[in-house]
Scaffold this motif. Structure first.
Motif, short mmCIF file in Angstrom:
data_model
loop_
_atom_site.label_atom_id
_atom_site.label_comp_id
_atom_site.label_asym_id
_atom_site.label_seq_id
_atom_site.Cartn_x
_atom_site.Cartn_y
_atom_site.Cartn_z
N GLY A 123 -38.76 -29.13 39.84
CA GLY A 123 -37.65 -28.19 39.64
C GLY A 123 -37.98 -26.85 40.25
N SER A 154 -45.55 -38.28 44.17
CA SER A 154 -46.97 -37.96 43.92
C SER A 154 -47.72 -39.20 43.46
N LEU A 162 -51.92 -28.57 47.43
CA LEU A 162 -51.90 -29.73 46.53
C LEU A 162 -52.51 -30.96 47.19
N ILE A 179 -41.86 -25.04 43.69
CA ILE A 179 -40.95 -26.06 44.25
C ILE A 179 -41.00 -27.37 43.45
N MET A 233 -31.11 -21.45 37.06
CA MET A 233 -29.82 -22.05 36.68
C MET A 233 -29.86 -22.50 35.21
N PHE A 238 -37.92 -40.21 41.58
CA PHE A 238 -36.49 -39.88 41.50
C PHE A 238 -35.97 -39.30 42.81
N THR A 239 -36.86 -38.58 43.54
CA THR A 239 -36.39 -37.84 44.71
C THR A 239 -36.08 -38.78 45.88
#
Ligand SMILES: Cc1cc2nc3c(=O)[nH]c(=O)nc-3n(C[C@H](O)[C@H](O)[C@H](O)COP(=O)(O)OP(=O)(O)OC[C@H]3O[C@@H](n4cnc5c(N)ncnc54)[C@H](O)[C@@H]3O)c2cc1C
Length: 375
Positions: free
Chosen positions: A358, A154, A198, A355, A365, A121-122
């Motif tokens: 989300g 990823s 990671l 990070i 939020m 999605f990013t």
């Protein structure tokens, strides 16, 4: 724990033995090579742990989120790479909103660990603001033609991805989700991000150049693609929270063991009140996270909404893991900063968790919206 069954305990024990005996000896190598350890991923599949929450009908274990978070926690005690091995995030959206044809095509293979599906999605313009994508999809007969670039993806060598693309400029939202297989013409991957932590998660970029995707690969409704990923997000946040919890416990166990054998001023440093206070503070935060994560997983398993509570778990547990791994280094002194001490790896990996999936600010939020709903 009185609320878990013998069967659940058995699965947790299998995961624990695997993590300690097979993953632990490999963690350092994966961290330094930054290569995904496919043989370990295959072993996870052999043990049946790729499909914990996939129903038995599709070859999974049919267990709930409570079992899943406990297994993830147990495995993450050996570090991030161990905790992430069972991630099968795209199985849930498939189960919830996939068509019968999509379920038949992918679910059994996902549960068996024969197939891997990531999500993409990013983009450069769309991180926290997932709606601001530039990737487009244009209908051409019974296919869609996708063009765009996804970043920070990823497990970039996956067999397929759930990809978001703009299908309508004027429709509010106007974004749809597509299953894009790596063999489709116009699909390619590249890049390899060198990250602080990671390692072994193969983070790269995905390129779509006139990539032709069959119309039946749209998941969910046209122009409602963001809703598809939202169906996976609650569980995704819980997975990250459970990884954070396991990692914090792993760093705590190592640091407190070290404190009992490291002699300074003629006695173990664990006898100094400063070190005891660090340890007490760390344990308190770990236990608070564990209670919240287990409670929220049980809510999910009994059919309650966990939109707010999963955000609290993700926010608190990932920030907690950063604090706890930082204190673990402090307890271990110079040794904590060395590769042999292992703690520095927990610390680096923990820093990424507030990070991914989300940020902490976005979790706040989400939580704040439940406190001050829009009128
Ligand atoms: C290791 C790794 C793996 C990833 N894997 C994937 C993957 O598989 N698939 C995928 O699609 N994406 C993936 N991502 C992307 C990840 O989801 C994004 O990095 C994340 O959502 C944040 O987006 P960003 O990095 O663009 O930060 P930005 O959105 O640019 O945010 C920068 C800062 O601004 C803050 N901010 C932004 N908006 C607001 C606001 N409204 N209010 C307050 N603060 C705000 C953020 O919280 C953050 O502190 C991965 C990222 C990493 C680091």
């Amino acid at each position: 724990m009185t609320f878990i069954s013998e069967e659940q305990q058995l699965m947790i024990n299998i995961a624990k033995e695997f993590a300690v005996n097979e993953v632990r000896p490999r963690v350092k190598e994966v961290d330094s090579t930054d290569q995904r350890p496919q043989d370990l991923v295959d072993r996870v599949a052999e043990l049946g742990l790729r499909g914990i929450m996939i129903s038995e009908e599709w070859g999974g274990l049919g267990a709930g989120l409570t079992t899943q978070v406990m297994i993830v926690e147990e495995m993450a005690k050996e570090g991030y790479i161990s905790g992430s091995l069972i991630n099968n995030m795209m199985a849930l959206p498939l189960l919830k909103v996939g068509t019968q044809q999509q379920k038949e095509k992918y679910l059994e293979k996902l549960a068996a660990g024969e197939y891997y599906m990531g999500f993409a999605f990013t983009e450069a313009s769309a991180g926290s603001d997932a709606s601001n994508i530039q990737t487009t999809a244009v209908k051409d007969g019974d296919e869609w033609i996708l063009n765009g670039t996804k970043i920070f993806i990823s497990i970039i060598h996956s067999d397929a991805f759930l990809v978001s693309a703009r299908t309508n400029e004027t429709h509010p939202g106007g974004i749809s989700a597509f299953i894009v297989e790596k063999d489709y013409p116009g699909f390619s991957t590249g890049g390899h991000y060198k990250k602080i932590g990671l390692h072994g998660s193969d983070t790269g970029e995905l390129y779509l150049k006139n990539c032709r995707v069959p119309a039946e690969n749209m998941m969910g409704k046209e122009n409602k693609g963001l809703n598809v990923v939202f169906t996976a997000l609650d569980v995704g946040r819980m997975n990250i929270a459970a990884i954070a919890l396991g990692m914090a416990q792993g760093a705590f166990d190592r640091a407190t063991a070290y404190a009992q054998q490291r002699i300074q001023f003629g006695r173990p440093i664990s006898q100094f009140q400063a070190i005891q206070h660090y340890a007490a503070d760390m344990l308190a935060q770990i236990e608070v996270s564990r209670a919240m994560i287990y409670k929220t997983a049980q809510m999910y398993d009994s059919g309650e909404s966990i939109a707010r509570d999963s955000a609290i778990c993700k926010l608190y547990a990932t920030e907690m893991a950063c604090r706890v791994t930082d204190r673990a280094i402090q307890i271990c002194g110079g040794y904590g900063l060395t590769e042999d001490g292992e703690i520095e790896r927990y610390f680096r990996d923990a820093r990424v968790l507030p990070i991914v999936e989300g940020t902490s600010e976005i979790q706040k939020m989400i939580i704040a919206r439940t406190i001050f709903p829009k009128k």
